[in-house]
Write an enzyme that holds these catalytic residues in place. Structure first.
Site, PDB file in Angstrom:
ATOM      1  CE  LYS A 180      -0.520  -0.453  -0.910  1.00 49.78           C
ATOM      2  NZ  LYS A 180      -0.365   0.050  -2.287  1.00 49.78           N
ATOM      3  CB  CYS A 189       7.438   0.339  -4.382  1.00 51.34           C
ATOM      4  SG  CYS A 189       6.950   0.533  -2.670  1.00 51.34           S
ATOM      5  NE  ARG A 249       4.849  -0.269 -10.128  1.00 49.50           N
ATOM      6  CZ  ARG A 249       4.311  -0.154  -8.917  1.00 49.50           C
ATOM      7  NH1 ARG A 249       4.990   0.397  -7.951  1.00 49.50           N
ATOM      8  NH2 ARG A 249       3.106  -0.585  -8.679  1.00 49.50           N
ATOM      9  N   PRO A 250       5.710   1.102 -16.609  1.00 48.04           N
ATOM     10  CG  PRO A 250       5.566  -0.049 -18.647  1.00 48.04           C
ATOM     11  CD  PRO A 250       6.014  -0.197 -17.213  1.00 48.04           C
ATOM     12  CB  ILE A 251       1.456   4.932 -17.204  1.00 47.93           C
ATOM     13  CG1 ILE A 251       2.242   6.121 -17.757  1.00 47.93           C
ATOM     14  CG2 ILE A 251       1.721   4.745 -15.735  1.00 47.93           C
ATOM     15  CD1 ILE A 251       1.750   7.447 -17.188  1.00 47.93           C
ATOM     16  CG  ASP A 252       2.505   0.882 -22.171  1.00 49.38           C
ATOM     17  OD1 ASP A 252       2.722   0.705 -20.949  1.00 49.38           O
ATOM     18  OD2 ASP A 252       2.459  -0.058 -22.983  1.00 49.38           O
ATOM     19  CG  LEU A 253      -0.885  -1.496 -20.884  1.00 53.52           C
ATOM     20  CD1 LEU A 253      -0.909  -2.711 -19.967  1.00 53.52           C
ATOM     21  CD2 LEU A 253      -1.201  -1.919 -22.322  1.00 53.52           C
ATOM     22  CG  ASP A 307       1.323  -6.284  -4.137  1.00 50.07           C
ATOM     23  OD1 ASP A 307       2.310  -6.057  -4.851  1.00 50.07           O
ATOM     24  OD2 ASP A 307       0.296  -5.572  -4.171  1.00 50.07           O
ATOM     25  NE  ARG A 318       5.659   4.786  -0.558  1.00 51.38           N
ATOM     26  CZ  ARG A 318       6.327   4.835  -1.688  1.00 51.38           C
ATOM     27  NH1 ARG A 318       6.488   3.747  -2.412  1.00 51.38           N
ATOM     28  NH2 ARG A 318       6.827   5.953  -2.111  1.00 51.38           N
TER      29      ARG A 318
HETATM   30  C1  UD1 Z   1      -1.289  -2.791  -8.782  1.00 49.97           C
HETATM   31  C2  UD1 Z   1      -1.162  -2.745  -7.278  1.00 49.97           C
HETATM   32  C3  UD1 Z   1       0.179  -3.319  -6.843  1.00 49.97           C
HETATM   33  C4  UD1 Z   1       0.361  -4.719  -7.420  1.00 49.97           C
HETATM   34  C5  UD1 Z   1       0.101  -4.734  -8.935  1.00 49.97           C
HETATM   35  C6  UD1 Z   1       0.095  -6.128  -9.529  1.00 49.97           C
HETATM   36  C7  UD1 Z   1      -2.468  -0.809  -6.670  1.00 49.97           C
HETATM   37  C8  UD1 Z   1      -2.477   0.567  -6.114  1.00 49.97           C
HETATM   38  N1  UD1 Z   1      -1.275  -1.357  -6.842  1.00 49.97           N
HETATM   39  O1  UD1 Z   1      -0.233  -1.999  -9.305  1.00 49.97           O
HETATM   40  O2  UD1 Z   1       0.205  -3.361  -5.423  1.00 49.97           O
HETATM   41  O3  UD1 Z   1       1.685  -5.160  -7.199  1.00 49.97           O
HETATM   42  O4  UD1 Z   1      -1.192  -4.147  -9.216  1.00 49.97           O
HETATM   43  O5  UD1 Z   1      -0.833  -6.940  -8.899  1.00 49.97           O
HETATM   44  O6  UD1 Z   1      -3.509  -1.397  -6.895  1.00 49.97           O
HETATM   45  N2  UD1 Z   1       2.254  -2.416 -17.148  1.00 49.97           N
HETATM   46  C9  UD1 Z   1       2.597  -1.955 -18.384  1.00 49.97           C
HETATM   47  N3  UD1 Z   1       1.982  -0.820 -18.856  1.00 49.97           N
HETATM   48  C10 UD1 Z   1       1.008  -0.165 -18.135  1.00 49.97           C
HETATM   49  C11 UD1 Z   1       0.652  -0.653 -16.881  1.00 49.97           C
HETATM   50  C12 UD1 Z   1       1.281  -1.790 -16.398  1.00 49.97           C
HETATM   51  O7  UD1 Z   1       3.471  -2.502 -19.054  1.00 49.97           O
HETATM   52  O8  UD1 Z   1       0.479   0.849 -18.635  1.00 49.97           O
HETATM   53  C13 UD1 Z   1       2.929  -3.601 -16.587  1.00 49.97           C
HETATM   54  C14 UD1 Z   1       3.745  -3.256 -15.337  1.00 49.97           C
HETATM   55  O9  UD1 Z   1       5.004  -2.772 -15.648  1.00 49.97           O
HETATM   56  C15 UD1 Z   1       3.804  -4.581 -14.634  1.00 49.97           C
HETATM   57  C16 UD1 Z   1       2.456  -5.217 -14.983  1.00 49.97           C
HETATM   58  O10 UD1 Z   1       1.965  -4.512 -16.106  1.00 49.97           O
HETATM   59  O11 UD1 Z   1       4.834  -5.372 -15.165  1.00 49.97           O
HETATM   60  C17 UD1 Z   1       1.461  -5.177 -13.857  1.00 49.97           C
HETATM   61  O12 UD1 Z   1       1.202  -3.859 -13.501  1.00 49.97           O
HETATM   62  P1  UD1 Z   1      -0.233  -3.355 -13.001  1.00 49.97           P
HETATM   63  O13 UD1 Z   1      -1.169  -4.499 -12.948  1.00 49.97           O
HETATM   64  O14 UD1 Z   1      -0.604  -2.173 -13.812  1.00 49.97           O
HETATM   65  O15 UD1 Z   1       0.111  -2.904 -11.527  1.00 49.97           O
HETATM   66  P2  UD1 Z   1      -0.258  -1.548 -10.815  1.00 49.97           P
HETATM   67  O16 UD1 Z   1      -1.638  -1.141 -11.185  1.00 49.97           O
HETATM   68  O17 UD1 Z   1       0.836  -0.575 -10.975  1.00 49.97           O
END
Ligand code: UD1
Length: 417
Positions: A22, A116, A121-125, A304, A396
């Site tokens: 997935k 989920c 789960r912020p997207i700042d990065l 996961d 999902r």
């Molecule tokens: C991806 C996977 C998800 C898995 C996760 C961690 C996909 C579609 N999903 O999710 O199944 O559980 O990797 O292996 O591939 N974070 C920030 N800022 C950001 C982005 C992330 O602080 O901009 C933090 C998140 O809150 C979290 C950590 O980084 O605590 C890991 O997140 P990330 O590796 O980005 O996971 P996803 O890409 O959302």
């Protein structure tokens, strides 16, 4: 709404085939927007997250259809750069679209992504990386507005090796002017798959699977056909199911290297595991406690599989400490496991699981994808009758979950509520 009705207690035996990953397929679908030529993704699983991503491609103006199990995407007429909330809230991976849509159209407008509920789960990065490539990012009324001239290659240092941010920056930089270097990049196998796919389209990316990824921007990407890697989380889920229930199963089209951290833990608790060609075999008789399971970015133990491992620890001899380092609220399966007789104490990001000889059947409720899978495994191994509601989470990420489990001997059926 659907639920599983499960009569637990039997051992597992037989063979099942693992779907394509997935988390590999979703960024590949996003990458298909980078070309106006035809893209084919073979062995594309028909899971809800994929179908929602395909819905987003349709909203952009891409034509998509299945030919057997191959998803064909034609983005020649894609013209829309906006993804409304109704689609974006269905899955977190809608955020990957920022990188590819802004690369294709010079602008993107996307509602904040859903997914989920397992933490903040912020997207700042993601947004910080795009800004480094020259994208103007504005956040307004639940939407993210991006615009740019030609994207420019840049040095991007991630504070944390985020999977999604690494993928988004790869997608945005594949056709940027000049070279992008992503440092402290995530090393997950799905990122290597994205690199290989874009390179098949004519991209020039190297280093995926290590902490430094180099993307040399190219002017044009062309169409490609690709078979994604096997789903290591689905494979891990079935291995844990067998460890919990006892028995012997084989998983076809599974890669032991990508789940080495899980195999190590399962061997520690005395499961016998071996692989031959593209199959992994497991034999489980007795379950010692894994003692400690701590999630971390790849190649560490995957978050996961944390919920499924917590379910397994419930029926191991002795105590296990589970530490969740990735997400803040990823223990929502615990109260449900306790309803089945589990002995678990949660303090912040850690859970102390004291093994019991057996769980008993109960009516339990899933509140996220992997938590739902964990409850299903618990019910299959438990004594007596259980139900697991609501299956929209499990759907999902797992295709034909109940069919595959039934083929392995589990007594499970789907019922419309
Ligand atoms: C991806 C996977 C998800 C898995 C996760 C961690 C996909 C579609 N999903 O999710 O199944 O559980 O990797 O292996 O591939 N974070 C920030 N800022 C950001 C982005 C992330 O602080 O901009 C933090 C998140 O809150 C979290 C950590 O980084 O605590 C890991 O997140 P990330 O590796 O980005 O996971 P996803 O890409 O959302």
């Amino acid at each position: 709404m659907d639920k599983f009705v499960i009569e637990g207690g039997g051992r597992l035996s037989g063979e099942t085939e693992i779907q394509s990953a997935k988390n590999a397929v979703l960024p590949l679908l996003a990458a298909s927007v980078l070309t106006d030529e035809r893209v084919e993704i073979h062995k594309c699983p028909r899971i809800a997250d994929v179908m929602n991503m395909v819905g987003i491609l349709g909203e952009l103006g891409c034509k998509t259809h299945f030919e057997g199990d191959t998803m064909c995407i034609d983005s020649a007429d894609a013209a829309n750069h906006e993804i409304p909330a109704a689609l974006a809230k269905e899955l977190r991976s809608s955020v990957f679209m920022l990188g590819s849509v802004v690369s294709r159209f010079g602008r993107a407008r996307i509602a904040y992504p859903g997914g989920c509920d397992i933490g903040l789960r912020p997207i700042d990065l993601h947004l910080g990386g795009l800004r480094r490539l020259g994208v103007d990012v504005a956040e307004d009324g639940g939407y993210i507005d991006c615009s740019c001239g030609r994207l420019r290659g840049a040095e991007v240092l991630l504070d944390f090796p985020s999977v999604g941010a690494t993928e988004n920056i790869i997608l945005a930089s594949a056709k940027a002017e000049g070279t992008t270097v992503i440092r402290n990049a995530a090393k997950e196998p799905e990122i290597v798959d994205l690199q290989n796919f874009i390179n098949r389209m004519g991209g020039k990316i190297s280093g995926a699977g290590t902490a430094v990824i180099v993307v040399e921007g190219v002017k044009k990407l062309h169409g490609a056909a690709y078979t994604p890697i096997a789903d290591r989380i689905e494979a891990g889920t079935f291995l844990i199911a067998c460890a919990m229930c006892g028995g012997e199963i084989a998983l076809k089209h599974a890669d032991p290297v990508n789940i080495a951290s899980l195999l190590h833990k399962l061997r520690e608790i005395s499961c016998k595991i071996w692989s031959k060609n593209d199959k992994i075999y497991i034999e489980s008789k007795r379950r010692l406690s894994p003692k400690i399971v701590e999630t971390s970015p790849y190649p560490g133990f995957p978050t996961d599989l944390q919920a499924q491992m917590t379910a397994l620890a419930c029926v191991c001899e002795g105590a296990t400490v589970i530490v969740e380092n990735l997400f803040e609220t990823r223990f929502k399966h615990v109260p449900e496991l306790i309803r089945m007789g589990a002995d678990i104490t949660v303090r912040g990001r850690s859970a102390l699981v004291r093994g019991v000889p057996r769980l008993h059947g109960a009516d339990v409720f899933a509140s996220d994808l992997r938590g739902g899978a964990a409850l299903t495994l618990a019910a299959i191994s438990a004594e007596g009758l259980s139900s697991v509601t609501d299956l929209s989470y499990i759907d999902r990420g797992y295709s034909s979950f109940e069919y595959k489990l039934r083929a392995l001997g589990a007594r499970i059926r789907r019922v419309r509520v």
